[in-house]
Design an enzyme around this catalytic site. Structure first.
Site, mmCIF file in Angstrom:
data_model
loop_
_atom_site.group_PDB
_atom_site.id
_atom_site.type_symbol
_atom_site.label_atom_id
_atom_site.label_comp_id
_atom_site.label_asym_id
_atom_site.label_seq_id
_atom_site.Cartn_x
_atom_site.Cartn_y
_atom_site.Cartn_z
ATOM 1 N N GLU A 182 0.846 -1.204 0.000
ATOM 2 C CA GLU A 182 0.000 0.000 0.000
ATOM 3 C C GLU A 182 0.884 1.259 0.000
ATOM 4 O O GLU A 182 0.800 2.100 0.898
ATOM 5 C CB GLU A 182 -0.989 -0.028 1.170
ATOM 6 C CG GLU A 182 -1.916 -1.226 1.068
ATOM 7 C CD GLU A 182 -3.173 -1.180 1.931
ATOM 8 O OE1 GLU A 182 -3.271 -0.318 2.832
ATOM 9 O OE2 GLU A 182 -4.061 -2.020 1.685
ATOM 10 N N GLU A 207 -4.788 -8.912 -0.667
ATOM 11 C CA GLU A 207 -5.600 -8.658 0.533
ATOM 12 C C GLU A 207 -7.049 -8.552 0.089
ATOM 13 O O GLU A 207 -7.382 -7.708 -0.748
ATOM 14 C CB GLU A 207 -5.174 -7.374 1.250
ATOM 15 C CG GLU A 207 -3.840 -7.509 1.956
ATOM 16 C CD GLU A 207 -3.464 -6.299 2.815
ATOM 17 O OE1 GLU A 207 -4.376 -5.632 3.357
ATOM 18 O OE2 GLU A 207 -2.254 -6.035 2.929
HETATM 19 O O1 AHR Z 1 -5.088 -6.305 6.688
HETATM 20 C C1 AHR Z 1 -5.042 -5.173 7.496
HETATM 21 C C2 AHR Z 1 -4.426 -3.991 6.786
HETATM 22 O O2 AHR Z 1 -5.250 -3.604 5.727
HETATM 23 C C3 AHR Z 1 -3.087 -4.219 6.142
HETATM 24 O O3 AHR Z 1 -2.035 -4.079 7.031
HETATM 25 C C4 AHR Z 1 -3.033 -3.162 5.092
HETATM 26 O O4 AHR Z 1 -2.237 -3.532 3.996
HETATM 27 C C5 AHR Z 1 -4.483 -2.932 4.732
HETATM 28 O O5 AHR Z 1 -4.820 -1.613 4.726
#
Ligand code: AHR
Length: 537
Positions: free
Chosen positions: A211, A340
């Site tokens: 991110e 994710e």
């Molecule tokens: O999964 C939790 C968080 O969500 C992670 O650390 C981040 O990459 C995302 O914003």
């Protein structure tokens, strides 16, 4: 022939007694188009994600060698057993946002000598208010050697996320060196041997930051592209083909963030088209949630539909980013890595120190089915996907606290859907009455995916309707079913979930499946995820 025409002509023939009567089809049809393959479904579609966040690592995975909790060298045994059952292909670590604050050197060498550091997630006010523990002050007991051992026990490949925000390319090169340099070759190979592994770990997957538009450095995409080039230039590879994954967009329902993807490719290719060879995958993060995030176990019918609708947005996000990537990468060499994904709620947490550690319900099981079906339908565009996160966090497969352990409905859907892995995804066309909810919103009536494995066909379907079953015709276009078996996950109460007191409240059930011929009747239960495994003639 259009599917509606096909359906009505099939029914007309049946009425005239010319063919065996297909099943009741008053609610529509699910067609599986055997002659329309989409692409292979690699095992990596069922990847996992573990971050030093809340109770994921400490207590979730790591219980310590001297713990009374059954463990293998400090790693929770019940978790390893479940990962083996899932045939978990790959695990991402150490973050998430944590990755861009992590120095891998803190987590190697003798455990007693490793430094304690402030965990990235202390920025969260909820954690800050909670009692002290490894969630707040990272003891580094679990580092690269322990993670590699975890992967080895689970039979999974490691996927490491490198720190791009606060470490240098040299640090990155040396982490690769620690992991991959040949036995006895370098000082770091010797350190690795002292940490328990003379042989290299052979890590292929490397995320270059996380991110990077946010917690990973607040970069603009073109700026990040420069950093990506710098970090991935001439990394020692020890004969392996390293697979670099670039930090991609954090997509939202109202903003897919396609500008990040375009900017990143523009910045990367400013140095020439050959830069595409550097990029194995573009990460995509997408979480669904209802307004204000809400409770995982206490929600309205509208919340149910709204979350499922939001989960379904993944479909268009993949499409939009794939199209944007194709503007720069005409041959689509680079694939998407959805590293994710999941449904994010507010609580109730199993422990205040374990951020986002609520129990997922039947609703989250349907989110899982919807999402895994979307991935199958986009086979060919994705290289990997990693659900967030494995244990005690967000769209979690497991809950673990001290000696208590429970598998969630999310686990059960992964267990059902693993039958798709390694197969060839086939086009599925589902036609069932759409559902209206809220003041003017609507969600499709049935959706699913199918895969072919030699003479076995696997079909999975989600019926999101909270109370209506769907009696449909299942039409195999180009194949004939000989026999089949069904597995169904549902409950009479849509809020059903598993917790430590009721670990088996929601489990899939095997059901008799009377399937034969090229068309048969099937009734999809309300609020359900169904798997049909069909032996073809
Ligand atoms: O999964 C939790 C968080 O969500 C992670 O650390 C981040 O990459 C995302 O914003």
């Amino acid at each position: 022939m259009k599917r509606r025409d096909f359906l009505s002509s099939t029914l007309a023939l049946a009425a005239a007694g010319l063919t065996p009567r297909p099943g009741r089809a008053e609610d529509g049809v699910v067609e599986v188009l055997i002659d329309e393959p989409i692409g292979d479904i690699p095992p990596e579609f069922h990847g996992h994600f573990t971050e030093h966040l809340g109770g994921v690592i400490y207590d979730g995975i790591w219980v310590g060698e001297n713990s009374k909790i059954p463990n293998v060298g400090g790693i929770r045994k019940a978790l390893v057993d479940c990962m083996q059952r899932l045939k978990a292909p790959v695990v991402r670590w150490p973050g998430g946002c944590f990755a861009d604050s992590y120095n891998w050197r803190d987590g190697i060498g003798p455990r007693a000598q490793r430094p304690a550091r402030t965990n990235f997630w202390t920025v969260d006010p909820e954690l800050w208010k909670a009692a002290d523990g490894p969630q707040k002050y990272e003891p580094n007991t679990f580092g690269t050697p322990e993670f590699m051992r975890f992967c080895q026990l689970c039979g999974s490949k490691p996927y490491l996320a490198a720190n791009l925000r606060s470490l240098t390319p040299t640090d990155f090169d040396q982490w690769v060196e620690y992991c991959n340099s040949p036995a006895g070759s370098t000082t770091l190979a010797k350190t690795r041997a002292a940490d328990g592994s003379a042989e290299p770990h052979g890590v292929m997957y490397w995320g270059i930051g996380n991110e990077s538009w946010g917690c990973g450095g607040d970069f603009q995409p073109q700026e990040y592209a420069v950093e990506f080039r710098r970090f991935t230039a001439w990394v020692p590879n020890y004969g392996l083909r390293l697979r670099f994954v670039a930090s991609g967009p954090g997509a939202e329902i109202n903003d897919p963030k396609v500008e990040w993807t375009r900017g990143l490719f523009e910045g990367l290719l400013a140095k020439g088209q050959s830069m595409l060879n550097r990029l194995y995958g573009l990460s995509l993060h997408y979480y669904c949630w209802t307004a204000g995030k809400g409770s995982s176990v206490d929600f309205t019918v509208d919340d149910w539909y709204q979350l499922l609708w939001q989960a379904d947005v993944m479909d268009s996000l993949i499409e939009k980013h794939w199209l944007a990537m194709g503007e720069f990468d005409k041959g689509h060499k680079v694939k998407l890595v959805v590293d994710e994904w999941g449904a994010w709620h507010r609580g109730p947490a199993i422990d205040p120190r374990y951020l986002f550690s609520y129990p997922p319900s039947l609703r989250d099981a349907l989110v899982t089915g919807i999402t895994l079906d979307i991935f199958n339908r986009h086979a060919g565009k994705l290289a990997m996907a990693n659900v967030a996160q494995l244990v005690n966090c967000i769209h979690t497969l497991f809950l673990a606290r001290e000696d208590q352990f429970a598998a969630t409905p999310v686990f059960h859907v992964f267990d059902m859907y693993k039958a798709h892995l390694g197969g060839q995804s086939l086009r599925v066309v589902a036609d069932a009455p759409a559902i209206s909810y809220g003041s003017s919103k609507s969600l499709w009536g049935l959706a699913g995916s199918a895969s072919l494995h030699g003479k076995t066909l696997v079909v999975t379907v989600v019926n999101p309707h909270v109370s209506d079953e769907r009696a449909v015709e299942v039409a195999l276009r180009g194949a004939t079913a000989q026999s089949g078996r069904a597995t169904v996950l549902t409950a009479s109460d849509i809020h059903t979930h598993n917790d430590f007191e009721h670990p088996d409240a929601l489990e899939p059930r095997e059901e008799p499946a009377n399937v034969a011929g090229s068309s048969f009747a099937w009734t999809f239960k309300p609020a359900s995820v169904t798997k049909l495994e069909i032996a073809l003639g």
